[in-house]
Design a protein around this motif. Structure first.
Motif, PDB file in Angstrom:
ATOM      1  N   GLY A 230      35.240  40.029  36.358  1.00  0.00           N
ATOM      2  CA  GLY A 230      35.312  41.484  36.421  1.00  0.00           C
ATOM      3  C   GLY A 230      34.219  42.121  35.594  1.00  0.00           C
ATOM      4  N   GLU A 231      34.235  43.439  35.527  1.00  0.00           N
ATOM      5  CA  GLU A 231      33.167  44.161  34.821  1.00  0.00           C
ATOM      6  C   GLU A 231      33.078  43.821  33.336  1.00  0.00           C
TER       7      GLU A 231
ATOM      8  N   LYS B 139      31.300  40.516  33.097  1.00  0.00           N
ATOM      9  CA  LYS B 139      29.903  40.698  33.514  1.00  0.00           C
ATOM     10  C   LYS B 139      29.090  41.358  32.403  1.00  0.00           C
ATOM     11  N   LEU B 140      29.701  42.322  31.708  1.00  0.00           N
ATOM     12  CA  LEU B 140      29.001  42.993  30.612  1.00  0.00           C
ATOM     13  C   LEU B 140      28.720  42.024  29.471  1.00  0.00           C
TER      14      LEU B 140
ATOM     15  N   GLU C 262      25.938  39.840  30.471  1.00  0.00           N
ATOM     16  CA  GLU C 262      24.657  40.557  30.409  1.00  0.00           C
ATOM     17  C   GLU C 262      24.154  40.631  28.975  1.00  0.00           C
TER      18      GLU C 262
ATOM     19  N   SER D 162      29.997  33.005  39.803  1.00  0.00           N
ATOM     20  CA  SER D 162      29.509  33.806  40.930  1.00  0.00           C
ATOM     21  C   SER D 162      29.266  32.970  42.178  1.00  0.00           C
TER      22      SER D 162
END
Length: 406
Positions: free
Chosen positions: A53-54, A57-58, A61, A297
């Motif tokens: 989820g976000e 992902k953050l 990153e 992914s």
């Protein structure tokens, strides 16, 4: 998502990354392979325990931004400048050859539409700078002659890839291409890379000054992480990948970077080492999340393994993906052993290729079969490249070391 579930997922990612990295190390294999495999096991390909989820992902990153910051800190700018022409030749050849080969094979052999073929060619131009530098670091070749050439070329590749991605996406949405927009992105990215290291170098003196005055611990990591994340955000705003903002900050703060125009500011020579030592534990926590995320992914369970098209298409495009980057390496004016090593190091597509492929799917350019085939290509170049790169260094490593020292 409930907070306790998210916390459990992050814990599972960190523990599995460590366990699989240890297993990889026991088999004398690059740690990145273990971390990528941890993502494949936890993700939809096998167990399906974690859907990225976000928040994850953050964190991933941030991990790649900090990893590129560390690579920038360790980069010998003198070597990188000396390899400038070679890096540019590699970047251009390694960008053009896969693009033309990928487009040609898809358009003329598989009779795919022009836009689909262009997107596939664009996907093949990618080089995963994060995966590549980690493989070289695991082999102890990050600061070698070929390592500096590959690093410089991968940075240029990422910038050109962003411009190409913007053009293709705009064409897929509007059926027109604006060269003015592409030029604007290229200009902003160029200005950023000229000014960012200078500003970061000046700010580093402020961090050093306040570190000496501070009564509370933690001034260096707080200041540096704030600086790196700010530069990453600015890089995104001007159209460059966020990770290149981290790299620019690392380059500026390395002990081998000097301000232009003869500007010289006095600073404790041990500060750079002290800074690096305080950042290492934080980087070791965040960077594995990124490589697990790449594995998460890759939904290999969604691939129709019984489809003849997928097998023929993926095998053919994989061959093109490898040959295209090897051609780029062979164009570099070095000895043949170094040229082959350079070409091999540029093969992994990783997260950059996945970004291209996912955009092609979301925009409706790729159907399920083409998308699945591209996932196989990206998975192969990402998961298996470290094995044959390591084998090559096992055979020719001594010869490459003598060339580098000479």
């Amino acid at each position: 998502m409930e907070s306790h579930i998210l916390l459990m997922q992050i814990a599972a990612i960190l523990v599995s990354a460590r366990v699989f990295a240890e297993i990889a190390a026991r088999f004398n294999t690059p740690r990145v392979i273990g971390e990528l495999c941890a993502g494949v096991v936890l993700g939809p390909s096998l167990l399906g325990w974690i859907e990225p989820g976000e928040p994850i992902k953050l964190l991933a990153e941030i991990g790649i931004i900090l990893l590129l910051f560390e690579i920038g800190l360790e980069t010998d700018l003198g070597k990188m400048v000396k390899s400038g022409n070679r890096a540019m030749i590699l970047a251009l050849a390694g960008f053009i050859a896969p693009f033309l080969l990928g487009f040609g094979i898809c358009y003329y052999t598989f009779d795919l539409p022009m836009l689909v073929s262009l997107f596939i060619g664009g996907t093949l131009t990618a080089t995963s700078i994060g995966v590549t530098v980690r493989i070289l670091a695991d082999l102890g070749r990050n600061s070698s002659r070929e390592g500096q050439i590959v690093l410089g070329a991968a940075v240029v590749d990422d910038v050109m890839g962003v411009v190409l991605l913007a053009l293709l996406y705009e064409f897929s949405v509007t059926d027109t291409i604006s060269m003015a927009n592409a030029g604007k992105i290229a200009l902003f990215v160029g200005v950023f890379f000229v000014l960012a290291p200078i500003v970061a170098k000046l700010l580093s003196y402020a961090i050093h000054h306040f570190h000496n005055l501070s009564e509370a611990p933690g001034m260096i990591p707080v200041g540096l992480i704030s600086l790196v994340l700010t530069f990453a955000a600015i890089a995104h705003m001007v159209g460059a990948p966020e990770l290149l903002g981290g790299f620019a900050a690392g380059i500026a703060l390395s002990r081998r970077f000097f301000l232009p125009f003869g500007i010289s500011l006095r600073v404790d020579p041990d500060f750079g080492h002290h800074m690096h030592q305080q950042m290492k534990p934080i980087i070791h926590i965040f960077s594995p999340i990124f490589f697990v995320m790449v594995g998460l992914s890759l939904d290999l369970s969604a691939v129709d393994w019984g489809s003849p098209f997928i097998w023929f298409f993926s095998i053919t495009v994989t061959a093109v993906a490898i040959v295209g980057k090897l051609i780029g390496g062979l164009m570099v004016p070095e000895d043949r052993y170094t040229r082959i090593a350079i070409g091999m190091a540029m093969v992994p597509r990783g997260e950059v290729g996945l970004i291209f492929a996912e955009l092609g799917r979301v925009s409706g350019v790729f159907d399920n079969e083409v998308y699945a085939g591209m996932v196989i290509v990206i998975a192969y170049t990402t998961l298996l490249s470290p094995f044959w790169i390591k084998l090559y260094y096992r055979i020719y490593g001594d010869r490459l070391a003598r060339i580098d020292s000479g």
